[in-house]
Design a protein around this motif. Structure first.
Motif, mmCIF file in Angstrom:
data_model
loop_
_atom_site.group_PDB
_atom_site.id
_atom_site.type_symbol
_atom_site.label_atom_id
_atom_site.label_comp_id
_atom_site.label_asym_id
_atom_site.label_seq_id
_atom_site.Cartn_x
_atom_site.Cartn_y
_atom_site.Cartn_z
ATOM 1 N N GLY A 122 0.791 -1.220 0.000
ATOM 2 C CA GLY A 122 0.000 0.000 0.000
ATOM 3 C C GLY A 122 0.821 1.266 0.000
ATOM 4 N N HIS A 123 2.147 1.132 -0.006
ATOM 5 C CA HIS A 123 3.001 2.289 0.221
ATOM 6 C C HIS A 123 3.965 2.599 -0.918
ATOM 7 N N TYR A 124 4.097 1.681 -1.890
ATOM 8 C CA TYR A 124 5.021 1.972 -2.998
ATOM 9 C C TYR A 124 4.542 1.476 -4.359
ATOM 10 N N THR A 125 3.564 0.562 -4.407
ATOM 11 C CA THR A 125 3.219 -0.075 -5.680
ATOM 12 C C THR A 125 2.561 0.880 -6.674
ATOM 13 N N GLY A 126 2.101 2.034 -6.221
ATOM 14 C CA GLY A 126 1.565 3.024 -7.148
ATOM 15 C C GLY A 126 2.603 3.539 -8.118
ATOM 16 N N LEU A 127 3.882 3.323 -7.811
ATOM 17 C CA LEU A 127 4.949 3.733 -8.736
ATOM 18 C C LEU A 127 4.792 3.085 -10.107
ATOM 19 N N MET A 128 4.120 1.921 -10.158
ATOM 20 C CA MET A 128 3.980 1.214 -11.433
ATOM 21 C C MET A 128 3.267 2.065 -12.482
ATOM 22 N N TYR A 129 2.404 2.965 -12.050
ATOM 23 C CA TYR A 129 1.660 3.782 -13.010
ATOM 24 C C TYR A 129 2.535 4.836 -13.688
ATOM 25 N N LEU A 130 3.744 5.022 -13.186
ATOM 26 C CA LEU A 130 4.662 5.976 -13.808
ATOM 27 C C LEU A 130 5.450 5.335 -14.949
ATOM 28 N N GLY A 131 5.326 4.013 -15.097
ATOM 29 C CA GLY A 131 6.145 3.273 -16.039
ATOM 30 C C GLY A 131 5.628 3.263 -17.464
ATOM 31 N N ARG A 132 6.305 2.485 -18.275
ATOM 32 C CA ARG A 132 6.062 2.414 -19.722
ATOM 33 C C ARG A 132 4.628 1.998 -20.045
ATOM 34 N N GLU A 133 4.060 1.113 -19.227
ATOM 35 C CA GLU A 133 2.717 0.602 -19.514
ATOM 36 C C GLU A 133 1.626 1.630 -19.258
ATOM 37 N N ALA A 134 1.946 2.682 -18.517
ATOM 38 C CA ALA A 134 0.927 3.683 -18.185
ATOM 39 C C ALA A 134 1.393 5.074 -18.604
ATOM 40 N N MET A 145 14.734 5.949 1.409
ATOM 41 C CA MET A 145 15.831 5.584 2.286
ATOM 42 C C MET A 145 16.756 4.586 1.588
ATOM 43 N N PRO A 146 17.965 4.309 2.138
ATOM 44 C CA PRO A 146 18.941 3.456 1.450
ATOM 45 C C PRO A 146 18.434 2.075 1.052
ATOM 46 N N ARG A 147 17.809 1.333 1.964
ATOM 47 C CA ARG A 147 17.328 -0.004 1.625
ATOM 48 C C ARG A 147 16.164 0.071 0.646
ATOM 49 N N MET A 148 15.320 1.081 0.793
ATOM 50 C CA MET A 148 14.211 1.257 -0.133
ATOM 51 C C MET A 148 14.745 1.564 -1.527
ATOM 52 N N GLN A 149 15.756 2.410 -1.603
ATOM 53 C CA GLN A 149 16.386 2.732 -2.890
ATOM 54 C C GLN A 149 16.965 1.477 -3.531
ATOM 55 N N SER A 150 17.691 0.684 -2.750
ATOM 56 C CA SER A 150 18.295 -0.545 -3.266
ATOM 57 C C SER A 150 17.228 -1.522 -3.747
ATOM 58 N N PHE A 151 16.146 -1.614 -3.014
ATOM 59 C CA PHE A 151 15.044 -2.500 -3.407
ATOM 60 C C PHE A 151 14.491 -2.113 -4.771
ATOM 61 N N LEU A 152 14.283 -0.823 -4.994
ATOM 62 C CA LEU A 152 13.738 -0.354 -6.270
ATOM 63 C C LEU A 152 14.730 -0.541 -7.408
ATOM 64 N N GLU A 153 15.998 -0.324 -7.130
ATOM 65 C CA GLU A 153 17.013 -0.384 -8.176
ATOM 66 C C GLU A 153 17.376 -1.803 -8.584
ATOM 67 N N ASN A 155 15.333 -4.788 -8.117
ATOM 68 C CA ASN A 155 14.242 -5.738 -8.267
ATOM 69 C C ASN A 155 13.264 -5.264 -9.334
ATOM 70 N N GLY A 156 13.002 -6.171 -10.304
ATOM 71 C CA GLY A 156 11.987 -5.852 -11.300
ATOM 72 C C GLY A 156 10.600 -6.037 -10.721
ATOM 73 N N PRO A 157 9.611 -5.310 -11.251
ATOM 74 C CA PRO A 157 9.704 -4.394 -12.389
ATOM 75 C C PRO A 157 10.159 -2.979 -12.021
ATOM 76 N N TRP A 158 10.424 -2.747 -10.736
ATOM 77 C CA TRP A 158 10.731 -1.384 -10.276
ATOM 78 C C TRP A 158 12.034 -0.869 -10.861
ATOM 79 N N SER A 159 12.976 -1.788 -11.067
ATOM 80 C CA SER A 159 14.266 -1.374 -11.621
ATOM 81 C C SER A 159 14.120 -0.758 -13.004
#
Length: 318
Positions: A122-134, A145-153, A155-159
């Motif tokens: 509920g706290h980060y998955t809305g980022l998907m709407y910023l991607g190529r498909e939307a 934060m550092p671990r959150m940044q690493s997670f996004l960078e 792990n797909g599809p966030w990467s």
């Protein structure tokens, strides 16, 4: 002919009165806003309301017996500096960004920054709407934060959001304030939570005149290094975790999803004066929590003591 003329005049007067009422209503809503303020964009826990596997809730909302509630998010707006920010990228983020644009600040940017607390759905998955498909967005600032940044960078599809420059990650550090505008600062701080994929933070939002805490998720207050009562006393608004009202509320072990029950929170504040209780604004309600519904007995009882409950559309000046 005369009767037609009278009918036309009366119709014009009625329409004029209706338009005047709408205008007055809009002016009243605007008068509650200052140049810098927080607005509530959603109040529900990650799964929203109505909730998956609860057909009765979908029927209730369809029949108008209950309100649909968006997932917890705050908007921070600075009219003077033409900036708008959103806290949490929820599954409802497209609608929440539209609310910001329509009701608060329309500029040539969908948002000036997105602040993430942690890597639960509920706290980060809305980022998907910023991607190529939307949207196919370009370099939307995302504060992480550092671990959150690493997670996004890593792990797909966030990467892919990073590699395609849909988002631009702005690193933040615990207990280090950043300035968003001339009038607004934001400071993240660590809180204990189920940190499977990232750390978890709350935020302090600091305006020229008011300060706010935002802690939508935390395990238990006793596990936090800070004292929640003392922290609430230092701010004007405290948007805090109200996922569950009491133990036994859901049909599975609640230790799997630890949160401070509302009953536990009010016990900590029971000896505090009303002016302190009035700073607390409960938010992030699970669909099982009776306090998610306006007019419920549990909610009304606590409101009489001074506690407040977040409603989508509420405005809090900074």
């Amino acid at each position: 002919m005369k009767s037609n003329l009278i009918f036309l005049i009366v119709s014009i007067l009625i329409i004029s009165c209706k338009n005047e009422k709408v205008s007055i209503k809009n002016q009243s809503a605007l008068s509650n806003k200052t140049n810098q303020y927080i607005t509530v964009l959603g109040i529900a826990q990650d799964g929203g309301f109505p909730h998956i596997n609860n057909t009765d809730e979908f029927i209730e909302t369809k029949e108008g017996k209950s309100d649909k509630e968006l997932v917890t998010s705050l908007g921070v707006i600075d009219i003077t500096n033409d900036k708008k920010f959103i806290f949490e990228a929820t599954p409802d983020m497209p609608q929440q960004l539209a609310i910001l644009d329509e009701n608060h600040l329309h500029n040539n940017r969908i948002v000036d920054g997105i602040f993430l607390t942690h890597a639960h759905i509920g706290h980060y998955t809305g980022l998907m709407y910023l991607g190529r498909e939307a949207m196919g967005a370009k370099r939307i600032p995302v504060y992480a934060m550092p671990r959150m940044q690493s997670f996004l960078e890593n792990n797909g599809p966030w990467s892919q959001l990073v590699s395609l420059n849909n988002i631009q990650i702005n690193p933040i550090q615990a207990d280090s304030a950043i300035r968003l505008t001339n009038s607004i600062q934001v400071a993240p701080f660590l809180v204990p939570h189920r940190d499977e994929f990232s750390e978890t933070v709350g935020y302090k939002v600091i305006g020229d005149h008011k300060k706010a805490l935002f802690i939508p998720d935390i395990n238990k207050w006793s596990l936090w290094k800070k004292n929640i009562v003392a922290e609430v006393k230092q701010v004007d608004y405290a948007f805090i975790d109200a996922t569950f009202f009491k133990n036994g509320e859901i049909p599975r072990p609640m230790a799997e999803v630890p949160h401070p029950f509302i009953e536990e929170t009010i016990t900590l504040f029971k000896n505090e004066p009303r002016e302190i209780k009035n700073k607390i604004i409960f938010i992030h309600f699970n669909h099982s929590n009776p306090a998610i519904k306006k007019g419920g007995q549990e909610r009304q009882s606590l409101e009489k003591e001074g506690y407040r409950f977040a409603n989508t559309g509420d405005i809090f000046p900074l």
